[in-house]
Design a protein around this motif. Structure first.
Motif, mmCIF file in Angstrom:
data_model
loop_
_atom_site.group_PDB
_atom_site.id
_atom_site.type_symbol
_atom_site.label_atom_id
_atom_site.label_comp_id
_atom_site.label_asym_id
_atom_site.label_seq_id
_atom_site.Cartn_x
_atom_site.Cartn_y
_atom_site.Cartn_z
ATOM 1 N N ILE A 77 0.630 -1.148 -0.030
ATOM 2 C CA ILE A 77 0.014 -0.086 0.186
ATOM 3 C C ILE A 77 0.995 1.221 -0.200
ATOM 4 O O ILE A 77 0.801 2.299 -0.757
ATOM 5 C CB ILE A 77 -0.886 0.017 1.232
ATOM 6 C CG1 ILE A 77 -2.232 -1.100 0.949
ATOM 7 C CG2 ILE A 77 -1.665 1.410 1.547
ATOM 8 C CD1 ILE A 77 -2.805 -0.912 2.248
ATOM 9 N N ASP A 81 1.139 3.981 -3.251
ATOM 10 C CA ASP A 81 1.115 5.398 -2.929
ATOM 11 C C ASP A 81 2.290 6.268 -3.576
ATOM 12 O O ASP A 81 2.381 7.171 -4.422
ATOM 13 C CB ASP A 81 0.845 6.038 -1.766
ATOM 14 C CG ASP A 81 0.395 7.438 -1.432
ATOM 15 O OD1 ASP A 81 -0.647 7.590 -1.931
ATOM 16 O OD2 ASP A 81 0.853 8.034 -0.731
ATOM 17 N N ALA A 199 -6.875 -2.855 4.919
ATOM 18 C CA ALA A 199 -6.164 -2.394 3.719
ATOM 19 C C ALA A 199 -6.901 -1.132 3.039
ATOM 20 O O ALA A 199 -6.072 -0.166 2.676
ATOM 21 C CB ALA A 199 -5.823 -3.736 2.875
ATOM 22 N N THR A 200 -8.042 -1.296 2.683
ATOM 23 C CA THR A 200 -8.925 -0.298 2.130
ATOM 24 C C THR A 200 -8.814 1.086 3.131
ATOM 25 O O THR A 200 -8.472 2.025 2.451
ATOM 26 C CB THR A 200 -10.266 -0.828 2.053
ATOM 27 O OG1 THR A 200 -10.496 -2.033 1.241
ATOM 28 C CG2 THR A 200 -11.188 0.290 1.390
ATOM 29 N N HIS A 202 -6.403 1.784 5.075
ATOM 30 C CA HIS A 202 -5.099 2.469 4.929
ATOM 31 C C HIS A 202 -4.636 3.100 3.685
ATOM 32 O O HIS A 202 -3.952 4.242 3.863
ATOM 33 C CB HIS A 202 -4.074 1.293 5.387
ATOM 34 C CG HIS A 202 -4.048 0.910 6.711
ATOM 35 N ND1 HIS A 202 -3.216 -0.308 7.278
ATOM 36 C CD2 HIS A 202 -4.765 1.104 7.756
ATOM 37 C CE1 HIS A 202 -3.508 -0.460 8.506
ATOM 38 N NE2 HIS A 202 -4.448 0.337 8.662
ATOM 39 N N LYS A 203 -5.328 2.409 2.749
ATOM 40 C CA LYS A 203 -5.156 3.106 1.319
ATOM 41 C C LYS A 203 -5.718 4.591 1.363
ATOM 42 O O LYS A 203 -5.199 5.356 0.713
ATOM 43 C CB LYS A 203 -5.839 2.385 0.443
ATOM 44 C CG LYS A 203 -5.859 2.841 -1.014
ATOM 45 C CD LYS A 203 -4.182 2.967 -1.748
ATOM 46 C CE LYS A 203 -4.106 3.243 -3.148
ATOM 47 N NZ LYS A 203 -4.651 4.661 -3.624
ATOM 48 N N ASN A 207 -3.673 8.181 0.720
ATOM 49 C CA ASN A 207 -4.052 8.767 -0.090
ATOM 50 C C ASN A 207 -4.213 10.410 0.457
ATOM 51 O O ASN A 207 -3.875 11.313 -0.464
ATOM 52 C CB ASN A 207 -5.400 8.523 -0.787
ATOM 53 C CG ASN A 207 -5.454 7.288 -1.742
ATOM 54 O OD1 ASN A 207 -4.610 7.001 -2.174
ATOM 55 N ND2 ASN A 207 -6.578 6.761 -2.007
#
Length: 301
Positions: A77, A81, A199-200, A202-203, A207
């Motif tokens: 992740i 980024d 994970a979603t 954290h993404k 961002n």
């Protein structure tokens, strides 16, 4: 360290106790419902994210770097980024980097045992000649990954600012952070598979960290990607569209201006908006610290 069964991300989700016999329709409906809780979990930690962004902006303003550190999904992740910053914001590949347990080979294949090596986290950062101007973001859904702990502890020892990002409260990595972001996403649909909701979340958070930090650095004008690195046909077309939108000139005029500025969108906008030459436009941008609004003498709306 906390035992795994005590972590929220490791608990079994009662909604999916019969996951193996649920229909496809039932599974994806449940996954979608669970995913809708992620944005609300992120909303609850917005104050911590804001604090983290101020730290990152200050570090980058002092010629520091933003370094994401993680193992497995968390490391990937950070990598996702980091690699998007150069094309989006024309940054150097060194400005935002990802440090993965097991090195770059771990992007495709898991490197056994790397995440459990605390000393490896320290040595990997040492190889990057970490300074007090750098900012290290340690990412670990469990909040207890030894590799990340080693990296954060070393970062603190050299005076670098640290941010932790986990999906459990009272995370171990929070003890090594100037700002601790604990986004509690709860039990996963597939028990322990933190590549899902955790994970979603954290993404979404990385961002915010990178994008807002770049906005603060003057790489955005209005809501436009004016520092885009026009390295291919699609991005060159986007550059032309941005110049057209900002300056109200024709497509052909925008193309001509961009060719003159070697597809530097900000320079082209300043040149056209102020009626200056390419060189004068570059000087105006420099005096304005790269901020278009200031360079063209436009007041805040």
């Amino acid at each position: 360290m906390n035992r795994l069964e005590k972590l929220g991300t490791e608990r079994a989700n009662p909604k999916t106790k019969n996951l193996d016999i649920m229909t496809v329709k039932e599974i994806i409906k449940t996954m979608n419902e669970e995913d809708q809780t992620v944005a609300l979990a992120v909303q609850r930690v917005l104050p911590q994210i804001e604090d983290a962004i101020y730290i990152v902006h200050k570090g980058l303003s002092n010629n520091g770097r933003l370094l994401y550190v993680g193992a497995g999904t968390s490391g990937r992740i950070g990598l996702l980024d980091a690699v998007e910053c150069p094309p989006t914001f024309s940054t150097s590949p060194q400005l935002v980097q990802a440090v993965l347990a097991g090195g770059h080979s771990a992007v495709m294949v898991a490197v056994e045992g790397a995440e459990d090596d605390q000393e490896l986290g320290e040595s990997d950062l040492k190889q990057l000649d970490l300074t007090s101007s750098d900012v290290v973001v340690g990412i670990a859904a469990s909040g207890r990954t030894p590799y990340v702990i080693g990296a954060l502890a070393y970062a603190q020892s050299v005076g670098a600012k640290t941010i932790s990002l986990s999906s459990n409260t009272q995370a171990t990595i929070s003890q090594y952070a100037n700002v601790a972001i604990e986004v509690e996403t709860g039990p996963e649909v597939l028990t322990g598979s933190t590549r899902l909701k955790a994970a979603t979340a954290h993404k979404m958070i990385v961002n915010m960290i990178s994008t807002v930090s770049m906005i603060q650095a003057g790489k955005v004008y209005k809501n436009l990607m004016v520092d885009v690195h026009a390295s291919n046909y699609k991005l060159k077309e986007r550059a032309k569209m941005i110049v057209c939108e900002v300056t109200n000139i024709t497509y052909e005029e925008a193309e001509k201006a961009l060719i003159e500025t070697q597809f530097n969108v900000k320079q082209a906008i300043v040149m056209i908006s102020t009626g200056s030459t390419a060189e004068e436009g570059a000087n105006l941008l420099k005096k304005a610290n790269g901020k278009v609004r200031m360079a063209i003498g436009e007041k805040d709306e």
